[in-house]
Design an enzyme around this catalytic site. Structure first.
Site, mmCIF file in Angstrom:
data_model
loop_
_atom_site.group_PDB
_atom_site.id
_atom_site.type_symbol
_atom_site.label_atom_id
_atom_site.label_comp_id
_atom_site.label_asym_id
_atom_site.label_seq_id
_atom_site.Cartn_x
_atom_site.Cartn_y
_atom_site.Cartn_z
ATOM 1 N N TRP A 127 3.944 7.103 0.906
ATOM 2 C CA TRP A 127 3.725 7.677 -0.420
ATOM 3 C C TRP A 127 2.495 8.586 -0.349
ATOM 4 C CZ3 TRP A 127 0.390 5.223 -4.600
ATOM 5 C CH2 TRP A 127 0.558 5.867 -5.837
ATOM 6 N N ASP A 208 1.816 -2.945 -0.354
ATOM 7 C CA ASP A 208 2.052 -2.242 -1.613
ATOM 8 C C ASP A 208 3.484 -2.536 -2.032
ATOM 9 O OD1 ASP A 208 2.275 -0.537 -3.760
ATOM 10 O OD2 ASP A 208 1.720 1.277 -2.668
ATOM 11 N N ALA A 210 5.870 -2.003 -5.014
ATOM 12 C CA ALA A 210 6.040 -1.284 -6.274
ATOM 13 C C ALA A 210 7.458 -1.369 -6.817
ATOM 14 C CB ALA A 210 5.670 0.188 -6.080
ATOM 15 N N LYS A 243 8.159 -0.030 -12.434
ATOM 16 C CA LYS A 243 9.577 0.188 -12.187
ATOM 17 C C LYS A 243 10.426 -0.986 -12.642
ATOM 18 C CE LYS A 243 7.479 3.267 -9.464
ATOM 19 N NZ LYS A 243 6.003 3.373 -9.331
#
Length: 393
Positions: A127, A208, A210, A243
């Site tokens: 990312w 991470d 997400a 999300k």
């Protein structure tokens, strides 16, 4: 003073959004922005979120500050969602953050405070904001190979070869599931091999996560992280609710730090200190909604059911696109699209081919050929498939 400022690099995705909006073509397709969309092109408010908001409107009596670390009930509920029941509470320190990005930033700040010379190992690709934040903070970065451009799968051998050079005290940044931008994920046996390598090198994992619930399901998507958390003495986790709860604008996330129980109090105090230096008290509205949903059986059941609908819908779009490309091309070379998970896949197209998709077909995706599967629907899948083949991908 401001005369010395220089223009900063423009965000490529925000630029793409502007180009899409300015495009007058009625049949244009937006596959760039990393936001879930339903078949109508909207990002809906989830049923359980709307129900929780109604309850909160009726019951809320104050808008005063929360604690520096956020509400303990939120931190506990989200930690359990991510880590599961097996991790002892006396290892867990956590703070609420403004979204997953805030958690990533606070995690990097914690590393910089604890080990200023630590290198952060980052997947190639990753990312873009990971690298942007690390660059802004001036932290040493080391890339590790992750994506095989030929197979569009994880280049696991190369990844392990690169990470073998990590030193004790370095940080290895891992994507918990639904790798952004590639969509290619580690298998659980591969997670176990990564855990073994981290044990041998003494490097600290930072995960991470997400997109929990967007890949193979809430539990399966967290399985690799939980394996790491159970085996390694120190782990950092940046978790986002944007999300899987659909509350992007509420900026709801958490940074979780696992350590030896004897160090938990100091770690928790340091996390609160970092919050104070950055934004003092974290936003609470989204965090309170998440807490209500995760602790109310009826709300949680409805949220999980809708999240599963979202996940299955994206998987169906993946399978439909891979099938359409196979039928049109007579080749299985696009089968990786059905194997990837989450919102994203990297097609492996050149920047020139991506530009042709935009110019000739009104199809917008990021320059590295990352496409957002959730931007598709039954009508646009065959349009995209024909365009992919037309530009020679």
């Amino acid at each position: 003073m401001f005369d010395s400022l220089r223009p900063q690099p423009a965000d490529k995705i925000l630029q793409l959004i502007g180009q899409f909006r300015a495009d007058p073509r009625a049949d244009k397709i937006d596959l760039g922005v990393g936001v879930y969309k339903d078949a109508t092109g909207l990002t809906p408010v989830m049923r359980a979120v709307k129900a929780a908001e109604r309850q909160l409107w009726e019951s809320e009596t104050t808008k005063t500050y929360t604690g520096l670390a956020g509400e303990p009930a939120f931190n506990a509920a989200l930690s359990r969602l991510v880590l599961g029941p097996a991790i002892a509470e006396d290892r867990i320190a956590s703070v609420a953050t403004p979204g997953g990005t805030g958690a990533v930033r606070q995690g990097f700040d914690l590393v910089r405070l604890a080990a200023p010379e630590a290198r952060v190992w980052v997947s190639d690709p990753t990312w873009p904001n990971h690298l942007s934040i690390l660059g802004y903070l001036g932290m040493p970065v080391a890339p590790y190979r992750y994506f095989d451009a030929d197979t569009r799968a994880v280049a696991f051998g190369a990844m392990m070869e690169d990470l073998a050079a990590a030193k004790a005290g370095d940080v290895v940044l891992l994507h918990g599931c639904c790798h952004n931008p590639t969509g290619a994920n580690l298998t659980l046996p591969q997670w176990a091999e990564v855990a073994g390598l981290l044990e041998r090198t003494g490097a600290v994992p930072m995960v991470d996560i997400a997109y929990q619930g967007f890949g193979d399901g809430l539990e399966a998507d967290a399985a690799g992280l939980r394996l790491i958390a159970a085996r390694l003495p120190e782990v950092l986790v940046a978790a986002s609710c944007s999300k899987n709860f659909g509350i992007y604008r509420e900026r709801t996330g958490a940074l979780i730090a696992l350590s030896d129980p004897a160090r938990r109090e100091v770690t928790q105090g340091t996390l609160a200190f970092l919050n104070r230096q950055n934004y003092s008290f974290p936003p609470d509205h989204g965090a309170r909604l998440v807490t209500m949903i995760l602790t109310d059986p009826a709300l949680r059941a409805d949220w999980e059911a809708e999240l599963e609908e979202v996940r299955r819908g994206m998987l169906a779009l993946r399978e439909a696109l891979a099938r359409e490309l196979r039928d049109l091309s007579g080749s299985d070379r696009f089968g990786f699209i059905a194997q990837h998970r989450g919102m994203f896949s990297r097609l492996g197209a050149s920047p020139e081919q991506v530009e042709r998709l935009k110019a000739e077909h009104g199809i917008y995706m990021v320059g590295d050929s990352r496409l957002n599967i959730a931007g598709l629907n039954a009508k646009t899948v065959p349009i995209l498939a024909r365009a992919i083949l037309d530009v020679g991908i």
